[in-house]
Design a protein around this motif. Structure first.
Motif, PDB file in Angstrom:
ATOM      1  N   ILE A 222       0.872  -1.175   0.000  1.00 31.17           N
ATOM      2  CA  ILE A 222       0.000   0.000   0.000  1.00 31.17           C
ATOM      3  C   ILE A 222       0.910   1.226   0.000  1.00 31.17           C
ATOM      4  O   ILE A 222       1.891   1.274   0.753  1.00 31.17           O
ATOM      5  N   PHE A 223       0.601   2.187  -0.865  1.00 32.22           N
ATOM      6  CA  PHE A 223       1.356   3.438  -0.892  1.00 32.22           C
ATOM      7  C   PHE A 223       0.459   4.596  -0.481  1.00 32.22           C
ATOM      8  O   PHE A 223      -0.569   4.824  -1.097  1.00 32.22           O
ATOM      9  N   VAL A 224       0.870   5.319   0.549  1.00 33.13           N
ATOM     10  CA  VAL A 224       0.230   6.575   0.901  1.00 33.13           C
ATOM     11  C   VAL A 224       1.057   7.664   0.211  1.00 33.13           C
ATOM     12  O   VAL A 224       2.269   7.737   0.399  1.00 33.13           O
ATOM     13  N   VAL A 225       0.388   8.470  -0.620  1.00 29.80           N
ATOM     14  CA  VAL A 225       1.108   9.456  -1.437  1.00 29.80           C
ATOM     15  C   VAL A 225       0.784  10.855  -0.908  1.00 29.80           C
ATOM     16  O   VAL A 225      -0.388  11.205  -0.759  1.00 29.80           O
ATOM     17  N   ALA A 226       1.799  11.655  -0.619  1.00 33.07           N
ATOM     18  CA  ALA A 226       1.525  12.982  -0.057  1.00 33.07           C
ATOM     19  C   ALA A 226       2.686  13.941  -0.249  1.00 33.07           C
ATOM     20  O   ALA A 226       3.849  13.539  -0.235  1.00 33.07           O
ATOM     21  N   GLY A 227       2.351  15.222  -0.416  1.00 36.24           N
ATOM     22  CA  GLY A 227       3.351  16.287  -0.322  1.00 36.24           C
ATOM     23  C   GLY A 227       3.582  16.509   1.164  1.00 36.24           C
ATOM     24  O   GLY A 227       2.625  16.759   1.903  1.00 36.24           O
ATOM     25  N   LEU A 228       4.844  16.432   1.611  1.00 32.09           N
ATOM     26  CA  LEU A 228       5.084  16.503   3.058  1.00 32.09           C
ATOM     27  C   LEU A 228       5.111  17.935   3.580  1.00 32.09           C
ATOM     28  O   LEU A 228       5.105  18.165   4.783  1.00 32.09           O
ATOM     29  N   GLY A 229       5.121  18.933   2.679  1.00 29.36           N
ATOM     30  CA  GLY A 229       5.257  20.317   3.124  1.00 29.36           C
ATOM     31  C   GLY A 229       3.941  21.039   3.395  1.00 29.36           C
ATOM     32  O   GLY A 229       3.949  22.147   3.909  1.00 29.36           O
ATOM     33  N   GLY A 230       2.802  20.441   3.048  1.00 32.75           N
ATOM     34  CA  GLY A 230       1.517  21.121   3.196  1.00 32.75           C
ATOM     35  C   GLY A 230       0.865  20.845   4.538  1.00 32.75           C
ATOM     36  O   GLY A 230       1.545  20.812   5.577  1.00 32.75           O
ATOM     37  N   GLY A 231      -0.471  20.627   4.524  1.00 29.99           N
ATOM     38  CA  GLY A 231      -1.199  20.418   5.765  1.00 29.99           C
ATOM     39  C   GLY A 231      -1.881  19.062   5.822  1.00 29.99           C
ATOM     40  O   GLY A 231      -1.565  18.223   6.680  1.00 29.99           O
ATOM     41  N   THR A 232      -2.801  18.815   4.891  1.00 24.84           N
ATOM     42  CA  THR A 232      -3.591  17.585   4.940  1.00 24.84           C
ATOM     43  C   THR A 232      -2.723  16.350   4.727  1.00 24.84           C
ATOM     44  O   THR A 232      -2.781  15.385   5.510  1.00 24.84           O
ATOM     45  N   GLY A 233      -1.909  16.375   3.674  1.00 23.45           N
ATOM     46  CA  GLY A 233      -1.049  15.229   3.373  1.00 23.45           C
ATOM     47  C   GLY A 233       0.066  15.102   4.394  1.00 23.45           C
ATOM     48  O   GLY A 233       0.380  14.009   4.863  1.00 23.45           O
TER      49      GLY A 233
ATOM     50  N   ALA B 219       7.457  19.789   6.441  1.00 25.65           N
ATOM     51  CA  ALA B 219       7.987  18.568   5.834  1.00 25.65           C
ATOM     52  C   ALA B 219       8.958  17.866   6.782  1.00 25.65           C
ATOM     53  O   ALA B 219       8.999  16.640   6.847  1.00 25.65           O
ATOM     54  N   GLY B 220       9.718  18.653   7.532  1.00 24.47           N
ATOM     55  CA  GLY B 220      10.665  18.063   8.483  1.00 24.47           C
ATOM     56  C   GLY B 220       9.948  17.234   9.538  1.00 24.47           C
ATOM     57  O   GLY B 220      10.299  16.076   9.800  1.00 24.47           O
ATOM     58  N   ARG B 221       8.915  17.821  10.124  1.00 27.51           N
ATOM     59  CA  ARG B 221       8.188  17.099  11.182  1.00 27.51           C
ATOM     60  C   ARG B 221       7.432  15.915  10.602  1.00 27.51           C
ATOM     61  O   ARG B 221       7.367  14.843  11.202  1.00 27.51           O
ATOM     62  N   SER B 222       6.840  16.125   9.437  1.00 29.74           N
ATOM     63  CA  SER B 222       6.101  15.032   8.816  1.00 29.74           C
ATOM     64  C   SER B 222       7.035  13.873   8.480  1.00 29.74           C
ATOM     65  O   SER B 222       6.740  12.707   8.761  1.00 29.74           O
ATOM     66  N   LEU B 223       8.181  14.211   7.901  1.00 29.41           N
ATOM     67  CA  LEU B 223       9.127  13.167   7.493  1.00 29.41           C
ATOM     68  C   LEU B 223       9.600  12.362   8.702  1.00 29.41           C
ATOM     69  O   LEU B 223       9.687  11.139   8.657  1.00 29.41           O
ATOM     70  N   LYS B 224       9.894  13.084   9.778  1.00 26.60           N
ATOM     71  CA  LYS B 224      10.369  12.399  10.979  1.00 26.60           C
ATOM     72  C   LYS B 224       9.325  11.378  11.461  1.00 26.60           C
ATOM     73  O   LYS B 224       9.655  10.249  11.834  1.00 26.60           O
ATOM     74  N   THR B 225       8.070  11.798  11.435  1.00 24.26           N
ATOM     75  CA  THR B 225       7.008  10.931  11.947  1.00 24.26           C
ATOM     76  C   THR B 225       6.680   9.816  10.952  1.00 24.26           C
ATOM     77  O   THR B 225       6.475   8.661  11.330  1.00 24.26           O
ATOM     78  N   VAL B 226       6.663  10.165   9.687  1.00 23.29           N
ATOM     79  CA  VAL B 226       6.357   9.193   8.643  1.00 23.29           C
ATOM     80  C   VAL B 226       7.438   8.095   8.602  1.00 23.29           C
ATOM     81  O   VAL B 226       7.144   6.905   8.446  1.00 23.29           O
ATOM     82  N   ALA B 227       8.693   8.504   8.786  1.00 20.35           N
ATOM     83  CA  ALA B 227       9.792   7.527   8.758  1.00 20.35           C
ATOM     84  C   ALA B 227       9.649   6.544   9.923  1.00 20.35           C
ATOM     85  O   ALA B 227      10.050   5.383   9.820  1.00 20.35           O
TER      86      ALA B 227
END
Ligand code: GDP
Length: 359
Positions: free
Chosen positions: A97-108, A146-154
């Motif tokens: 399963i792939f979740v696709v998102a721009g990490l710099g915005g809000g919803t994604g 994007a930094g915070r999202s990436l950290k959490t997504v990783a």
């Protein structure tokens, strides 16, 4: 590799649509289903794929602006609704399963780590995030988000395939102008990766299997994808150097995360007519890739495809120590620090130069 895509937010929805269209036009059938989820109704309207609007009770279909904490909260509240919407789409045939998102915005940005976590609770197949990093010219809020999202997504996903918006851009276009072009590039390159192992019309000598993509992503953390293509001779013996330089270009100049070279694992896929693929070239390219990435686990395979060109795809697993990524994280941490200082909100704690997890 048979996958189901879930696009979150504006970028996520557009990219999911681009990927699904490419897969359909090429007749690959690797993408088994696709759903776009957003808090902004206007961003869902232009899409041809199935859509789901969430968070109406909070934002009335107007989106979350750049507030990724709100994006995360809304996804958490809507998790059951989204999972119900996916029921019947993620069948036993799906291999990932792939979740696709721009990490710099809000919803994604906020939604991707939450959804990845929820999906992992339920499904046995790997849950990956295809994440877009903001380009250098994008504002500091994008970098911080994007930094915070990436950290959490990783932390939550089985692996995060990162694409830097600066990476596959044409030289003469700004990031915004170039979105269409970038999305096409992403659709083609990621689309080919997913399809390798699916389409075996003109059976090659060593075709790729989905498990090789999955095993390459197994180290978890961050993954990157490189791509290069060139016209090739009809005689495979003349294509030894073509193949080695394709692999070199894919890794050194065509990668989705510039300067990501060191990796725990790698997969080299050579796509093209089987008669044009030189085994000697492939062997040389693979051993070059081993030296260059420092990986002891370099897989390889062919992807038979009707074309007068040859292409190399290089998937790298476990690249988190790349310089480019470190530079991005430093920039994101700085942007986040500035933002929280300006707001002076007591709740927004930021400790020891590190980005705060989203949840
Ligand atoms: P959301 O709708 O709140 O999730 O926010 P967006 O999807 O608009 O995310 C903003 C980030 O995604 C920024 O870093 C943009 O540069 C990037 N972005 C927005 N649209 C696109 C697009 O169509 N393609 C690509 N590659 N990036 C995009």
């Amino acid at each position: 590799m048979k996958v189901v895509l879930i696009g979150l937010g504006q970028a996520g929805g557009k990219l999911t649509q681009a990927l699904a269209s490419y897969d359909y036009e090429m007749g690959f059938d690797a993408i088994r289903d696709a759903l776009a989820v957003n808090t902004a109704e206007a961003d869902l309207q232009p899409l041809d794929i199935d859509t789901m609007l969430i968070g109406q009770d909070r934002v009335k279909g107007h989106g979350v602006g750049g507030d990724n904490e709100l994006g995360a909260e809304i996804m958490q509240s809507a998790a059951t609704e989204v999972l119900d919407g996916l029921d019947g789409r993620i069948t036993s045939q799906a291999e990932g399963i792939f979740v696709v998102a721009g990490l710099g915005g809000g919803t994604g940005s906020g939604g991707a780590p939450v959804l990845a976590k929820e999906l992992k609770r339920i499904y046995d197949v790997p849950v990956y995030v295809l994440g877009i990093l903001p380009g250098r010219s994008e504002g500091s809020i994008y970098q911080a988000n994007a930094g915070r999202s990436l950290k959490t997504v990783a932390r939550e996903a089985d692996a995060t395939l990162l694409i830097d918006n600066d990476a596959w851009q044409s030289a003469d276009e700004s990031v915004e102008e170039g979105f269409e072009t970038i999305n096409q590039q992403i659709a083609q390159r990621v689309g080919l990766l997913l399809a390798s192992g699916e389409v075996i019309d003109g059976v090659g000598e060593s075709v790729v299997d989905s498990s090789e993509v999955i095993n390459t992503l197994r180290p978890g953390g961050i993954a990157a994808l490189g791509y290069a293509s060139a016209k090739a001779s009809e005689d495979s013996a003349e294509n030894i150097n073509t193949i080695t330089s394709l692999a070199r270009n894919a890794l050194l100049t065509g990668t989705s995360l510039p300067n990501a070279v060191k990796a725990e694992t790698a997969l080299l896929v050579i796509a093209g007519q089987p008669e044009r693929i030189s085994r000697k070239g492939v062997e040389r390219a693979r051993s070059w890739l081993e030296d260059e990435t420092g990986s002891l686990e370099v897989r390889g395979g062919d992807f038979p495809l009707e074309s007068d060109r040859l292409a190399a795809l290089v998937l790298l697993g476990g690249v988190e120590r790349s310089n480019r990524l470190q530079a991005f994280l430093d920039r994101a941490a700085e942007a986040y620090e500035q933002a929280t200082e300006q707001q002076a909100e007591p709740a927004a704690t930021f400790q020891n130069d590190e980005l705060e997890d989203l949840f």
